[in-house]
Design an enzyme around this catalytic site. Sequence first.
Site, PDB file in Angstrom:
ATOM      1  N   TYR A 107      13.911 -54.834 -78.160  1.00  0.00           N
ATOM      2  CA  TYR A 107      13.247 -54.077 -79.377  1.00  0.00           C
ATOM      3  C   TYR A 107      11.594 -54.587 -79.267  1.00  0.00           C
ATOM      4  CZ  TYR A 107      17.272 -52.464 -81.453  1.00  0.00           C
ATOM      5  OH  TYR A 107      18.661 -51.764 -81.556  1.00  0.00           O
ATOM      6  N   GLU A 196      41.316 -71.746 -73.988  1.00  0.00           N
ATOM      7  CA  GLU A 196      40.957 -70.460 -74.076  1.00  0.00           C
ATOM      8  C   GLU A 196      40.617 -69.914 -75.369  1.00  0.00           C
ATOM      9  OE1 GLU A 196      42.073 -65.924 -72.516  1.00  0.00           O
ATOM     10  OE2 GLU A 196      42.923 -67.767 -71.494  1.00  0.00           O
ATOM     11  N   ASP A 248      45.357 -68.997 -71.115  1.00  0.00           N
ATOM     12  CA  ASP A 248      46.541 -68.253 -70.934  1.00  0.00           C
ATOM     13  C   ASP A 248      47.253 -67.861 -69.594  1.00  0.00           C
ATOM     14  OD1 ASP A 248      46.658 -67.523 -73.756  1.00  0.00           O
ATOM     15  OD2 ASP A 248      45.577 -65.546 -73.636  1.00  0.00           O
TER      16      ASP A 248
END
Length: 364
Positions: A107, A196, A248
């Site tokens: 910005y 995780e 996982d």
Amino acid sequence: MSEKKDRTSHKEERKEYTLNKLTGLGQEIIEAVEQNKVPSVKVPSRGTGNIIYDEAKRYYVLGDRYGRRSLGNVKQIRKLGQMVHVGNFCKDLVAREKTATIREMYYVSEGWGISFKTQQESNIVGEDLEVTLGTTREELGLMPEEDGASVYGDLTLIDEVEVNASKMGKSGYTISPTIDQVDFQSHNVDKVLAVETMGMFHRLVQENAHKRFNCLIVGLKGQAARATRRFLKRVNTELDLPVYICNDGDPWGFHIAQVIISGSAKLAHVNEDLATPDAKFIGVTASDIINYDLPTDKLKDVDVMRLKELSKDPRYKSDFWQTEIKKMLKIGKKAEQQSFSKYGLEYVVDEYFPAKFEEMENQA
């Protein structure tokens, strides 16, 4: 005290190095103009052909290819102008010891008269500056929008004030994007367990796993942010703490672990600061899915395709990874780390992790 002085001295050296590099970039362009030459900047290539897996270092690095951005090339004028503006913005940040998020820079650039079309474009220019100067985005004062993950356990550090990661509530200490400005004071742990999901992080905290395993618990929040990877690198090298990773049991969990261990191709220019080659992936493996008879989901086509891609990746060439990838493809199944809850909420702490740590110690 000496170690603290060394850290302070290192910070000052890095600040001076970064300022000198930024100043040098601008000076190089000015001198070319003064000599009636066409200004250009040498930028190392980040293309796939220049990203190399270094067998000795055990992570991706950049090769020696580079290109030049020249004001003599109409197509490169805008990019070079953007790089100069970003460099000037960062020089001001570093000099005043301030930081800005990459979103804020996007910005701010609206007032430069050479604005970016998208934030992705401004992010890429920031990375170009990072690799050109041989410094890190964080040293340039640029921060991501998100914080890193959380750490819980007996680690005392100085983050403007002294804090202990086991005494800041059940969410622990949030790893700051400015983690390199944090000093480690003391600790009473002998390992790090990174998981995780935040669901598993909170399960481990509730079960007092930090005391049972004398460890720091780190919640990765999925793909680990740069700050999280830098934290893991620092505790491994500076505090000599072994790092263990539990994700996982699917190709995406494998990848999250491997980015921590061997770095990513995209960030080959900073993997020296982010990769932790000695970190160990303990699960969830395809073998775990079978041995613990875990609840599973069927592999999707995209999972199978990803596993086949990983099998060809040099980071996965070890017998361990090749065996687990082939086994997962054979059984055609995947499992989440929370699937151990099939046997009760405490099972993962009472049975799984003790068995895994014993297995790791026997392999050492």
